[in-house]
Motif scaffolding. Structure first.
Motif, PDB file in Angstrom:
ATOM      1  N   PHE A  37     -71.573   4.203   8.055  1.00 56.38           N
ATOM      2  CA  PHE A  37     -70.960   4.172   6.723  1.00 56.38           C
ATOM      3  C   PHE A  37     -71.015   2.768   6.145  1.00 56.38           C
ATOM      4  O   PHE A  37     -71.299   2.593   4.956  1.00 56.38           O
ATOM      5  CB  PHE A  37     -69.514   4.665   6.784  1.00 56.38           C
ATOM      6  N   ALA A  38     -70.751   1.770   6.970  1.00 55.88           N
ATOM      7  CA  ALA A  38     -70.806   0.380   6.488  1.00 55.88           C
ATOM      8  C   ALA A  38     -72.191   0.048   5.956  1.00 55.88           C
ATOM      9  O   ALA A  38     -72.326  -0.698   4.970  1.00 55.88           O
ATOM     10  CB  ALA A  38     -70.421  -0.576   7.608  1.00 55.88           C
ATOM     11  N   ALA A  39     -73.222   0.599   6.584  1.00 59.69           N
ATOM     12  CA  ALA A  39     -74.588   0.321   6.136  1.00 59.69           C
ATOM     13  C   ALA A  39     -74.847   0.866   4.741  1.00 59.69           C
ATOM     14  O   ALA A  39     -75.631   0.284   3.976  1.00 59.69           O
ATOM     15  CB  ALA A  39     -75.592   0.911   7.123  1.00 59.69           C
ATOM     16  N   THR A  40     -74.197   1.976   4.377  1.00 58.89           N
ATOM     17  CA  THR A  40     -74.377   2.528   3.032  1.00 58.89           C
ATOM     18  C   THR A  40     -73.744   1.626   1.977  1.00 58.89           C
ATOM     19  O   THR A  40     -74.108   1.693   0.802  1.00 58.89           O
ATOM     20  CB  THR A  40     -73.778   3.938   2.916  1.00 58.89           C
ATOM     21  N   ILE A  41     -72.799   0.799   2.385  1.00 54.97           N
ATOM     22  CA  ILE A  41     -72.170  -0.153   1.465  1.00 54.97           C
ATOM     23  C   ILE A  41     -72.959  -1.459   1.421  1.00 54.97           C
ATOM     24  O   ILE A  41     -73.248  -1.995   0.350  1.00 54.97           O
ATOM     25  CB  ILE A  41     -70.713  -0.429   1.888  1.00 54.97           C
ATOM     26  N   SER A  42     -73.316  -1.962   2.594  1.00 48.28           N
ATOM     27  CA  SER A  42     -73.978  -3.273   2.645  1.00 48.28           C
ATOM     28  C   SER A  42     -75.349  -3.258   1.998  1.00 48.28           C
ATOM     29  O   SER A  42     -75.884  -4.320   1.655  1.00 48.28           O
ATOM     30  CB  SER A  42     -74.088  -3.765   4.089  1.00 48.28           C
ATOM     31  N   VAL A  43     -75.931  -2.068   1.790  1.00 45.72           N
ATOM     32  CA  VAL A  43     -77.243  -1.993   1.133  1.00 45.72           C
ATOM     33  C   VAL A  43     -77.191  -2.573  -0.280  1.00 45.72           C
ATOM     34  O   VAL A  43     -78.212  -3.020  -0.818  1.00 45.72           O
ATOM     35  CB  VAL A  43     -77.745  -0.535   1.112  1.00 45.72           C
ATOM     36  N   TYR A  44     -75.992  -2.623  -0.876  1.00 44.55           N
ATOM     37  CA  TYR A  44     -75.857  -3.225  -2.202  1.00 44.55           C
ATOM     38  C   TYR A  44     -76.202  -4.713  -2.171  1.00 44.55           C
ATOM     39  O   TYR A  44     -76.508  -5.293  -3.217  1.00 44.55           O
ATOM     40  CB  TYR A  44     -74.428  -3.041  -2.730  1.00 44.55           C
ATOM     41  N   GLY A  45     -76.156  -5.323  -0.991  1.00 38.45           N
ATOM     42  CA  GLY A  45     -76.528  -6.730  -0.890  1.00 38.45           C
ATOM     43  C   GLY A  45     -77.992  -6.980  -1.191  1.00 38.45           C
ATOM     44  O   GLY A  45     -78.384  -8.108  -1.503  1.00 38.45           O
ATOM     45  N   GLU A  46     -78.810  -5.937  -1.130  1.00 35.79           N
ATOM     46  CA  GLU A  46     -80.236  -6.093  -1.421  1.00 35.79           C
ATOM     47  C   GLU A  46     -80.492  -6.364  -2.905  1.00 35.79           C
ATOM     48  O   GLU A  46     -81.539  -6.908  -3.265  1.00 35.79           O
ATOM     49  CB  GLU A  46     -80.998  -4.848  -0.972  1.00 35.79           C
ATOM     50  N   SER A  47     -79.567  -5.936  -3.754  1.00 37.23           N
ATOM     51  CA  SER A  47     -79.745  -6.130  -5.202  1.00 37.23           C
ATOM     52  C   SER A  47     -78.409  -6.458  -5.860  1.00 37.23           C
ATOM     53  O   SER A  47     -78.038  -5.848  -6.864  1.00 37.23           O
ATOM     54  CB  SER A  47     -80.359  -4.879  -5.839  1.00 37.23           C
ATOM     55  N   ASP A  48     -77.700  -7.383  -5.260  1.00 33.87           N
ATOM     56  CA  ASP A  48     -76.373  -7.744  -5.756  1.00 33.87           C
ATOM     57  C   ASP A  48     -76.454  -8.238  -7.201  1.00 33.87           C
ATOM     58  O   ASP A  48     -77.272  -9.092  -7.536  1.00 33.87           O
ATOM     59  CB  ASP A  48     -75.757  -8.827  -4.872  1.00 33.87           C
TER      60      ASP A  48
END
Length: 230
Positions: free
Chosen positions: A81-92
């Motif tokens: 689940f955390a990975a689905t959130i941290s993916v936003y770091g790719e295009s912050d």
């Protein structure tokens, strides 16, 4: 659903604090025990149940909803689940700056750069900042560290992050919110900077105002829920 109880209460239980309605234990939609980590969060959930009228309105119970999500959807596989959130770091959002006009460029720098500077130091990462909207890859080490920084949080904090990050469009804003690194008003101002700029240039309408008010409410509630996990 019609209200079927008179009194809601918080009680100690295995795993923290549970909620009872007229003495009966409240369970999540997946039938797990609704157990939260501390009395403050339990009291906030009890207040939602106590405030219900003749009909129970789940939409008016955001704390209960986030606690349910933490238990049913996040706790079974926190890392995934955390990975689905941290993916936003790719295009912050904070990494994509306007190339004009100068007033907007300045405003973004003043409001966004302090947040990136905080994340740079706090997580020992480097960000690739660009002008325009074309995707710019972030360093792999940065993405790995941001994922790790997200994954260390408990399911209840992740439930808050799952609201804060999509609303703001920024993993950095979400992490700064749960870390209480900046005043919430400053973080929200950064999150809505572009939309406010557009409103200043072209005017607002009732629909846009209502949408912003709703997003602000959801962001504030998620930040409050995150604060209850500390």
């Amino acid at each position: 659903m019609k209200r079927f109880y008179k009194e809601a209460a918080a009680v100690p239980c295995e795993g923290g604090h549970g909620i009872t309605l007229d003495g009966s234990t409240v369970r999540t939609p997946a039938r797990a025990l609704l157990a939260v980590p501390n009395a403050a969060m339990a009291d906030a959930i009890v207040a939602e149940w106590a405030a219900q009228g003749e009909d129970i309105d789940p939409a008016s119970m955001p704390m209960t909803g986030m606690a349910n999500a933490a238990i049913d959807q996040i706790a079974p596989d926190t890392a995934a689940f955390a990975a689905t959130i941290s993916v936003y770091g790719e295009s912050d959002m904070l990494c994509y700056r306007a190339d004009g006009p100068d007033t907007l460029v300045t405003r973004q720098s003043e409001q966004w750069q302090p947040l990136l500077d905080w994340a740079t130091q706090h997580y020992a990462v480097k960000f690739a900042v660009t002008q325009g909207i074309l995707h710019t890859a972030q360093p792999p080490e940065t993405l790995a560290r941001l994922n790790a920084a997200t994954a260390i949080h408990c399911p209840f904090t992740l439930a808050a992050l799952s609201k804060l990050v999509p609303i703001s469009g920024s993993l950095v804003i979400g992490l700064a919110t749960v870390e209480q690194a900046f005043p919430i008003t400053q973080l929200w101002q950064a999150a809505e900077l572009d939309e406010l700029w557009q409103a200043e240039q072209w005017g607002d309408d009732d629909e846009a105002l209502a949408r912003r008010a709703k997003r602000h409410e959801e962001f504030t509630l998620a930040a409050e829920f995150a604060g209850l996990t500390r």
